[in-house]
Design a protein around this motif. Sequence first.
Motif, PDB file in Angstrom:
ATOM      1  N   MET A 243       0.823  -1.200   0.000  1.00  0.00           N
ATOM      2  CA  MET A 243       0.000   0.000   0.000  1.00  0.00           C
ATOM      3  C   MET A 243       0.858   1.251   0.000  1.00  0.00           C
ATOM      4  O   MET A 243       1.986   1.257   0.496  1.00  0.00           O
ATOM      5  N   ASP A 244       0.304   2.327  -0.548  1.00  0.00           N
ATOM      6  CA  ASP A 244       0.988   3.609  -0.627  1.00  0.00           C
ATOM      7  C   ASP A 244       0.986   4.261   0.753  1.00  0.00           C
ATOM      8  O   ASP A 244      -0.064   4.550   1.310  1.00  0.00           O
ATOM      9  N   ILE A 245       2.189   4.483   1.330  1.00  0.00           N
ATOM     10  CA  ILE A 245       2.289   5.081   2.653  1.00  0.00           C
ATOM     11  C   ILE A 245       3.309   6.204   2.636  1.00  0.00           C
ATOM     12  O   ILE A 245       4.377   6.086   2.027  1.00  0.00           O
ATOM     13  N   ALA A 246       2.970   7.315   3.283  1.00  0.00           N
ATOM     14  CA  ALA A 246       3.892   8.432   3.495  1.00  0.00           C
ATOM     15  C   ALA A 246       3.908   8.722   4.989  1.00  0.00           C
ATOM     16  O   ALA A 246       2.857   8.822   5.625  1.00  0.00           O
ATOM     17  N   LEU A 247       5.108   8.864   5.548  1.00  0.00           N
ATOM     18  CA  LEU A 247       5.259   8.986   6.992  1.00  0.00           C
ATOM     19  C   LEU A 247       6.064  10.233   7.338  1.00  0.00           C
ATOM     20  O   LEU A 247       7.072  10.529   6.684  1.00  0.00           O
ATOM     21  N   HIS A 248       5.615  10.957   8.354  1.00  0.00           N
ATOM     22  CA  HIS A 248       6.329  12.124   8.872  1.00  0.00           C
ATOM     23  C   HIS A 248       6.616  11.876  10.356  1.00  0.00           C
ATOM     24  O   HIS A 248       5.704  11.798  11.165  1.00  0.00           O
ATOM     25  N   LEU A 249       7.895  11.728  10.674  1.00  0.00           N
ATOM     26  CA  LEU A 249       8.330  11.430  12.034  1.00  0.00           C
ATOM     27  C   LEU A 249       9.082  12.623  12.602  1.00  0.00           C
ATOM     28  O   LEU A 249      10.064  13.077  12.018  1.00  0.00           O
ATOM     29  N   GLN A 250       8.614  13.119  13.745  1.00  0.00           N
ATOM     30  CA  GLN A 250       9.279  14.229  14.429  1.00  0.00           C
ATOM     31  C   GLN A 250       9.646  13.795  15.848  1.00  0.00           C
ATOM     32  O   GLN A 250       8.822  13.203  16.552  1.00  0.00           O
ATOM     33  N   ILE A 251      10.877  14.074  16.229  1.00  0.00           N
ATOM     34  CA  ILE A 251      11.332  13.857  17.603  1.00  0.00           C
ATOM     35  C   ILE A 251      11.879  15.192  18.101  1.00  0.00           C
ATOM     36  O   ILE A 251      13.064  15.499  17.910  1.00  0.00           O
ATOM     37  N   PRO A 252      11.032  16.023  18.706  1.00  0.00           N
ATOM     38  CA  PRO A 252      11.511  17.321  19.196  1.00  0.00           C
ATOM     39  C   PRO A 252      12.512  17.187  20.334  1.00  0.00           C
ATOM     40  O   PRO A 252      13.334  18.090  20.537  1.00  0.00           O
ATOM     41  N   GLU A 253      12.453  16.068  21.064  1.00  0.00           N
ATOM     42  CA  GLU A 253      13.333  15.921  22.219  1.00  0.00           C
ATOM     43  C   GLU A 253      13.536  14.452  22.543  1.00  0.00           C
ATOM     44  O   GLU A 253      12.602  13.651  22.504  1.00  0.00           O
ATOM     45  N   ALA A 254      14.789  14.077  22.822  1.00  0.00           N
ATOM     46  CA  ALA A 254      15.134  12.750  23.304  1.00  0.00           C
ATOM     47  C   ALA A 254      16.544  12.820  23.871  1.00  0.00           C
ATOM     48  O   ALA A 254      17.353  13.655  23.462  1.00  0.00           O
ATOM     49  N   ASN A 255      16.832  11.939  24.829  1.00  0.00           N
ATOM     50  CA  ASN A 255      18.145  11.917  25.482  1.00  0.00           C
ATOM     51  C   ASN A 255      18.763  10.534  25.359  1.00  0.00           C
ATOM     52  O   ASN A 255      18.101   9.528  25.634  1.00  0.00           O
ATOM     53  N   ILE A 256      20.011  10.497  24.943  1.00  0.00           N
ATOM     54  CA  ILE A 256      20.781   9.256  24.924  1.00  0.00           C
ATOM     55  C   ILE A 256      21.556   9.196  26.231  1.00  0.00           C
ATOM     56  O   ILE A 256      22.424  10.039  26.484  1.00  0.00           O
ATOM     57  N   LYS A 257      21.246   8.217  27.051  1.00  0.00           N
ATOM     58  CA  LYS A 257      21.801   8.195  28.404  1.00  0.00           C
ATOM     59  C   LYS A 257      23.245   7.717  28.454  1.00  0.00           C
ATOM     60  O   LYS A 257      23.958   8.004  29.417  1.00  0.00           O
ATOM     61  N   ASP A 258      23.690   6.997  27.445  1.00  0.00           N
ATOM     62  CA  ASP A 258      25.076   6.528  27.426  1.00  0.00           C
ATOM     63  C   ASP A 258      25.492   6.329  25.974  1.00  0.00           C
ATOM     64  O   ASP A 258      25.044   5.405  25.303  1.00  0.00           O
ATOM     65  N   ILE A 259      26.360   7.221  25.500  1.00  0.00           N
ATOM     66  CA  ILE A 259      26.753   7.188  24.097  1.00  0.00           C
ATOM     67  C   ILE A 259      27.540   5.938  23.758  1.00  0.00           C
ATOM     68  O   ILE A 259      27.654   5.550  22.589  1.00  0.00           O
ATOM     69  N   SER A 260      28.077   5.243  24.784  1.00  0.00           N
ATOM     70  CA  SER A 260      28.844   4.028  24.520  1.00  0.00           C
ATOM     71  C   SER A 260      27.963   2.920  23.936  1.00  0.00           C
ATOM     72  O   SER A 260      28.482   1.928  23.417  1.00  0.00           O
ATOM     73  N   THR A 282      17.459  15.098  18.310  1.00  0.00           N
ATOM     74  CA  THR A 282      16.257  15.643  17.673  1.00  0.00           C
ATOM     75  C   THR A 282      16.213  15.140  16.239  1.00  0.00           C
ATOM     76  O   THR A 282      17.250  14.841  15.640  1.00  0.00           O
ATOM     77  N   ALA A 283      15.006  15.040  15.682  1.00  0.00           N
ATOM     78  CA  ALA A 283      14.876  14.533  14.320  1.00  0.00           C
ATOM     79  C   ALA A 283      13.586  15.037  13.698  1.00  0.00           C
ATOM     80  O   ALA A 283      12.592  15.293  14.392  1.00  0.00           O
ATOM     81  N   ASP A 284      13.615  15.168  12.373  1.00  0.00           N
ATOM     82  CA  ASP A 284      12.429  15.514  11.594  1.00  0.00           C
ATOM     83  C   ASP A 284      12.611  14.841  10.235  1.00  0.00           C
ATOM     84  O   ASP A 284      13.420  15.281   9.419  1.00  0.00           O
ATOM     85  N   ILE A 285      11.877  13.753   9.994  1.00  0.00           N
ATOM     86  CA  ILE A 285      12.089  12.933   8.810  1.00  0.00           C
ATOM     87  C   ILE A 285      10.760  12.676   8.117  1.00  0.00           C
ATOM     88  O   ILE A 285       9.773  12.316   8.756  1.00  0.00           O
ATOM     89  N   GLN A 286      10.753  12.847   6.814  1.00  0.00           N
ATOM     90  CA  GLN A 286       9.615  12.454   5.992  1.00  0.00           C
ATOM     91  C   GLN A 286      10.084  11.346   5.059  1.00  0.00           C
ATOM     92  O   GLN A 286      11.149  11.446   4.450  1.00  0.00           O
TER      93      GLN A 286
END
Length: 455
Positions: A243-260, A282-286
């Motif tokens: 099926m035809d799908i278009a997605l818009h994902l926004q992450i205005p805020e998130a924390n990575i607790k351990d970069i390792s 942060t992310a903004d992806i279509q």
Amino acid sequence: EVTQTGLSTDLNLVSETADVGFKEYRFTCNLDMALKAESPAITSGIDVSGSYVHLNGAMLSNEEKQSSTPWHTGVDITQGKIRLLLPEDVPSDAGFLELYQHIKGKEFVTFLDSGDENIIINGSISDLSWLSVLIENRLGLSITGSGEVAATVVLSQGWLGTGSVLEILPQTLGVDVLDYRAEGNGKASLLLEKGGKQPDVKLHVELERGVMRRKDEPQAFIENVQMILQALVKSITIGEKEMDIALHLQIPEANIKDISAYNQYLPPNSPIAFTGGKADLTADIQMTPETADGYVRLRTSDISARVDHQAVEGELQADITLIDGIPENMEFDISGSSVTLDNVRVAGAETSHDDEKWAAHFQLRKAQAVWKRPISVFLEADLDMTDSKPIVAVIANQRGTHGWLEKALTIDDLVGEAQVDIDQDRIIIPYAFATSDKIDVGAKGVISADERNGV
């Protein structure tokens, strides 16, 4: 009770292990349903308020024997009137017999319509994963959780009509997209932008204070996730994955607790390994299954790493630009992205560098990445550095103290370019070159689990 022109019905049906069909999908469940219908004149419509359907221990399966885990749901019609779209030659006071003569041989459901009065439904559901049956797609998008549901239904010629909406207030909301899973508090809604036999459905999801991880990871290392997701699925056909799908994902805020946690993506014997530090994401992806556009931004502070036998500390900023890709394969074109290192400090057995003014900037002219384990990355980058002191410190700690090396290579304002190819658990540097007004420096090499060669 049936009169010549109307009816009044209160029907209750209780069944164990009932077999209920919807298209090619079938439910095996315990069933409790009631049909309450009131219509003084059948041609003016039927009030079905108070009707309900409750399914317990339901298993969803189709002809391919695919099935879901048992779940339960309750749907109660708190307000609902269904009118009939009658042929023009049917009088308004027609009785059952006369009505039957006009519609026999035709599909009765196509005469059903909600008119100006929408149908109001409330209920609850123990497992939202059934939504994946409706919006099965190539981006791995699915919704999980349990909670209360409320719907406003527009019925048009027997089909769900444009403007029908389902509001979901789950106790815990789960969202799957591509290889990632997010869970937390939130809400979701489904809106029919186009009704009919193959409707267009718009999904809107909001997630707060959530956690995120890859689906194959037992523990989440991304927390405090705020997510807004919108997806438009066109021409829905049950059981159709293309099926035809278009997605818009926004992450205005998130924390990575351990970069390792990202060390899992590095090839074996990599000279660099993260040892600590946190980051903001942060992310903004279509995207569609074949295209991607947007950005992912990473901001770290007090990040620490080991470069072979010396400790390195500093700050990292990554601005990842998505200009194209094939998201369903986790393949992305990230040309135009940039990475900045700042306030870098090196501590080693032979020599150290703790000048916090040092910085380096990498601008990716061309870059392709497959974000799976093991990752595959090819990039061509322009680079510029404040000076060569941290690199000299790393080399000196590898080779021992050489005063001439430090004197010869300690230069300011380096600019250059490099190619890096990471694939099949190997890091290949076909070309790296930096120059200043004093000296030119070039390097190439290969690093794998059992090999490390270079010039």
